[in-house]
Design a protein around this motif. Structure first.
Motif, PDB file in Angstrom:
ATOM      1  N   THR A  66       0.820  -1.214   0.000  1.00  0.00           N
ATOM      2  CA  THR A  66       0.000   0.000   0.000  1.00  0.00           C
ATOM      3  C   THR A  66       0.849   1.257   0.000  1.00  0.00           C
ATOM      4  O   THR A  66       0.378   2.339  -0.347  1.00  0.00           O
ATOM      5  N   SER A  67       2.132   1.130   0.390  1.00  0.00           N
ATOM      6  CA  SER A  67       3.026   2.282   0.418  1.00  0.00           C
ATOM      7  C   SER A  67       4.468   1.794   0.359  1.00  0.00           C
ATOM      8  O   SER A  67       4.810   0.804   0.993  1.00  0.00           O
ATOM      9  N   GLY A  68       5.309   2.497  -0.411  1.00  0.00           N
ATOM     10  CA  GLY A  68       6.704   2.111  -0.535  1.00  0.00           C
ATOM     11  C   GLY A  68       6.922   1.131  -1.684  1.00  0.00           C
ATOM     12  O   GLY A  68       6.018   0.871  -2.483  1.00  0.00           O
ATOM     13  N   THR A  69       8.128   0.584  -1.762  1.00  0.00           N
ATOM     14  CA  THR A  69       8.468  -0.384  -2.806  1.00  0.00           C
ATOM     15  C   THR A  69       9.139  -1.600  -2.182  1.00  0.00           C
ATOM     16  O   THR A  69       9.741  -1.514  -1.108  1.00  0.00           O
ATOM     17  N   HIS A  70       9.044  -2.727  -2.878  1.00  0.00           N
ATOM     18  CA  HIS A  70       9.610  -3.972  -2.366  1.00  0.00           C
ATOM     19  C   HIS A  70      10.156  -4.779  -3.534  1.00  0.00           C
ATOM     20  O   HIS A  70       9.502  -4.912  -4.570  1.00  0.00           O
ATOM     21  N   LYS A  71      11.377  -5.318  -3.393  1.00  0.00           N
ATOM     22  CA  LYS A  71      11.994  -6.138  -4.432  1.00  0.00           C
ATOM     23  C   LYS A  71      12.053  -7.590  -3.990  1.00  0.00           C
ATOM     24  O   LYS A  71      12.376  -7.889  -2.839  1.00  0.00           O
ATOM     25  N   ILE A  72      11.736  -8.477  -4.925  1.00  0.00           N
ATOM     26  CA  ILE A  72      11.766  -9.903  -4.641  1.00  0.00           C
ATOM     27  C   ILE A  72      12.057 -10.651  -5.929  1.00  0.00           C
ATOM     28  O   ILE A  72      11.653 -10.221  -7.013  1.00  0.00           O
ATOM     29  N   GLU A  78      13.428 -10.709 -11.237  1.00  0.00           N
ATOM     30  CA  GLU A  78      13.274  -9.798 -10.098  1.00  0.00           C
ATOM     31  C   GLU A  78      12.113  -8.851 -10.353  1.00  0.00           C
ATOM     32  O   GLU A  78      11.973  -8.304 -11.445  1.00  0.00           O
ATOM     33  N   TYR A  79      11.283  -8.656  -9.332  1.00  0.00           N
ATOM     34  CA  TYR A  79      10.117  -7.783  -9.437  1.00  0.00           C
ATOM     35  C   TYR A  79      10.215  -6.685  -8.388  1.00  0.00           C
ATOM     36  O   TYR A  79      10.584  -6.943  -7.239  1.00  0.00           O
ATOM     37  N   THR A  80       9.889  -5.480  -8.801  1.00  0.00           N
ATOM     38  CA  THR A  80       9.794  -4.356  -7.870  1.00  0.00           C
ATOM     39  C   THR A  80       8.319  -3.995  -7.741  1.00  0.00           C
ATOM     40  O   THR A  80       7.694  -3.542  -8.700  1.00  0.00           O
ATOM     41  N   THR A  81       7.767  -4.236  -6.574  1.00  0.00           N
ATOM     42  CA  THR A  81       6.347  -4.013  -6.339  1.00  0.00           C
ATOM     43  C   THR A  81       6.140  -2.681  -5.632  1.00  0.00           C
ATOM     44  O   THR A  81       6.846  -2.356  -4.678  1.00  0.00           O
ATOM     45  N   SER A  83       3.054   0.675  -4.672  1.00  0.00           N
ATOM     46  CA  SER A  83       1.723   0.883  -4.105  1.00  0.00           C
ATOM     47  C   SER A  83       0.630   0.365  -5.042  1.00  0.00           C
ATOM     48  O   SER A  83       0.690   0.551  -6.263  1.00  0.00           O
ATOM     49  N   ASN A  84      -0.355  -0.302  -4.454  1.00  0.00           N
ATOM     50  CA  ASN A  84      -1.505  -0.883  -5.166  1.00  0.00           C
ATOM     51  C   ASN A  84      -1.123  -2.073  -6.045  1.00  0.00           C
ATOM     52  O   ASN A  84      -1.840  -2.417  -6.969  1.00  0.00           O
ATOM     53  N   GLU A  85       0.012  -2.685  -5.745  1.00  0.00           N
ATOM     54  CA  GLU A  85       0.414  -3.893  -6.464  1.00  0.00           C
ATOM     55  C   GLU A  85       0.473  -5.071  -5.504  1.00  0.00           C
ATOM     56  O   GLU A  85       0.719  -4.906  -4.307  1.00  0.00           O
ATOM     57  N   ILE A  86       0.230  -6.247  -6.056  1.00  0.00           N
ATOM     58  CA  ILE A  86       0.316  -7.468  -5.269  1.00  0.00           C
ATOM     59  C   ILE A  86       1.324  -8.391  -5.927  1.00  0.00           C
ATOM     60  O   ILE A  86       1.398  -8.477  -7.155  1.00  0.00           O
ATOM     61  N   ILE A  87       2.160  -9.012  -5.118  1.00  0.00           N
ATOM     62  CA  ILE A  87       3.113  -9.995  -5.617  1.00  0.00           C
ATOM     63  C   ILE A  87       2.657 -11.361  -5.112  1.00  0.00           C
ATOM     64  O   ILE A  87       2.303 -11.513  -3.939  1.00  0.00           O
ATOM     65  N   VAL A  88       2.629 -12.334  -6.009  1.00  0.00           N
ATOM     66  CA  VAL A  88       2.135 -13.672  -5.679  1.00  0.00           C
ATOM     67  C   VAL A  88       3.289 -14.656  -5.748  1.00  0.00           C
ATOM     68  O   VAL A  88       3.979 -14.750  -6.768  1.00  0.00           O
ATOM     69  N   ILE A  89       3.517 -15.383  -4.663  1.00  0.00           N
ATOM     70  CA  ILE A  89       4.496 -16.471  -4.657  1.00  0.00           C
ATOM     71  C   ILE A  89       3.712 -17.773  -4.558  1.00  0.00           C
ATOM     72  O   ILE A  89       3.251 -18.157  -3.475  1.00  0.00           O
ATOM     73  N   PRO A  90       3.506 -18.457  -5.680  1.00  0.00           N
ATOM     74  CA  PRO A  90       2.704 -19.679  -5.646  1.00  0.00           C
ATOM     75  C   PRO A  90       3.393 -20.785  -4.856  1.00  0.00           C
ATOM     76  O   PRO A  90       4.629 -20.815  -4.736  1.00  0.00           O
ATOM     77  N   SER A 137       1.249 -14.962 -13.859  1.00  0.00           N
ATOM     78  CA  SER A 137       1.868 -13.635 -13.693  1.00  0.00           C
ATOM     79  C   SER A 137       1.915 -13.294 -12.208  1.00  0.00           C
ATOM     80  O   SER A 137       0.868 -13.194 -11.563  1.00  0.00           O
ATOM     81  N   PRO A 138       3.118 -13.108 -11.629  1.00  0.00           N
ATOM     82  CA  PRO A 138       3.203 -12.918 -10.170  1.00  0.00           C
ATOM     83  C   PRO A 138       2.994 -11.489  -9.696  1.00  0.00           C
ATOM     84  O   PRO A 138       2.809 -11.256  -8.506  1.00  0.00           O
ATOM     85  N   ASP A 139       3.043 -10.523 -10.612  1.00  0.00           N
ATOM     86  CA  ASP A 139       2.984  -9.116 -10.207  1.00  0.00           C
ATOM     87  C   ASP A 139       1.761  -8.468 -10.841  1.00  0.00           C
ATOM     88  O   ASP A 139       1.666  -8.357 -12.060  1.00  0.00           O
ATOM     89  N   LEU A 140       0.794  -8.050 -10.008  1.00  0.00           N
ATOM     90  CA  LEU A 140      -0.468  -7.521 -10.515  1.00  0.00           C
ATOM     91  C   LEU A 140      -0.746  -6.139  -9.914  1.00  0.00           C
ATOM     92  O   LEU A 140      -0.583  -5.935  -8.708  1.00  0.00           O
TER      93      LEU A 140
END
Length: 304
Positions: A66-72, A78-81, A83-90, A137-140
């Motif tokens: 909801t705020s900030g950025t996150h790398k995974i 590598e994805y940078t997620t 605000s308003n994004e969801i990262i999915v790790i199946p 798709s892991p990043d939405l």
């Protein structure tokens, strides 16, 4: 674990161990039961210890920012997620985290696939959600209106988990299903205009996951997909920028790195697990890619 048993919530200090189910044995690092579930705010777990080397979990994990950025790293991308994004790790997907931005806000929700089976769900339900599949798709991204719906559902799950753990699946399950349906609605909008190349690429990724421990030849995958190797090569390059051969090579190395971290298998056993029956050849290609031998890689991970 019985549903009638009171489950303690996770303290920030102990969260990583519980997230990884760490009992100091690599062979059981990701052991979990079929009623495993939690939903917490990211602000509550910013004391996690990192990095997390290439790992797998038998549960699905959702990170909503909801705020900030996150790398995974998921797989070898590598994805940078934001605000308003969801990262999915199946469940079953290899992921790694180098560090976490302690200023990010949002939610982390993790659940075993079996938690969708029961009063309000069924075993086939999981097949409706392509984003929970390893080749999905892991990043939405969610527009503001849709993101508010997601936040409301995550808030409700977080409150229920914090107050009661997993004692009340009659509440957790329908809210979790509603959350997945909201995510899926947006995912379908994004993917509905997929080209023939992206569709073929998705099928190719699915086959790699299923057969990487036995099949390393592009010709094999082309024959299963009923296309020529040349057509497969052009399509995969167009959709991803990488050749099928590169995808196969990276998948082998990623699986090997996961096994080096998460199991006590010997290097020769790991080589066989990824379809290489010549340990010396496997060690050479691993060192060529990573700059260190498999044994040295394992020692570096243990030191971290």
């Amino acid at each position: 674990m019985k549903t009638t048993e009171k489950v303690k919530t996770y303290s920030p200090q102990g969260f990583r161990d519980r997230f990884l189910e760490n009992d100091n044995s690599k062979d059981y690092l990701f052991k979990s039961n079929s009623e495993h579930f939690f939903c917490l705010k990211l602000e509550e777990i910013n004391q996690l210890k990192f990095p997390v080397p290439p790992s797998k979990h038998i549960c699905h994990t959702l990170l909503f920012i909801t705020s900030g950025t996150h790398k995974i790293k998921i797989g070898f991308e590598e994805y940078t997620t934001q605000s308003n994004e969801i990262i999915v790790i199946p469940a079953g997907q290899i992921f790694s985290i180098d560090s976490i931005n302690t200023e990010i806000e949002g939610f982390i929700c993790q659940f075993h696939p079996n938690i969708l089976i029961g009063k309000y769900g069924n075993p086939e339900m999981i097949n409706d959600f392509d984003f929970l599949k390893i080749w999905g798709s892991p990043d939405l991204y969610f527009p503001n209106k849709e993101s508010q719906f997601i936040i409301q559902l995550l808030n409700r799950l977080q409150v229920e988990y914090t107050e009661s753990g997993v004692t009340n699946l009659d509440i957790i399950q329908p809210y979790l299903i509603a959350l997945l349906c909201e995510i899926n609605k947006n995912a379908l909008k994004i993917n509905k205009n997929g080209t023939a190349a992206t569709v073929l690429t998705t099928k190719f990724k699915e086959l790699i996951y299923a057969h990487i421990n036995q099949q390393h030849q592009v010709n094999y995958y082309a024959s299963i997909l009923n296309v020529t190797p040349n057509h497969l090569n052009k399509s995969i390059k167009f959709a991803t920028g990488k050749s099928p051969t590169k995808w196969i090579e990276e998948s082998i190395l990623l699986e090997a790195k996961y096994l080096l971290y998460q199991t006590n298998f010997s290097v020769s056993e790991i080589a066989m697990q990824v379809g290489h029956y010549d340990q010396s050849y496997f060690s050479r290609i691993f060192k060529k890619s990573e700059g260190v031998s498999p044994v040295q890689y394992r020692k570096l991970i243990d030191k971290s």
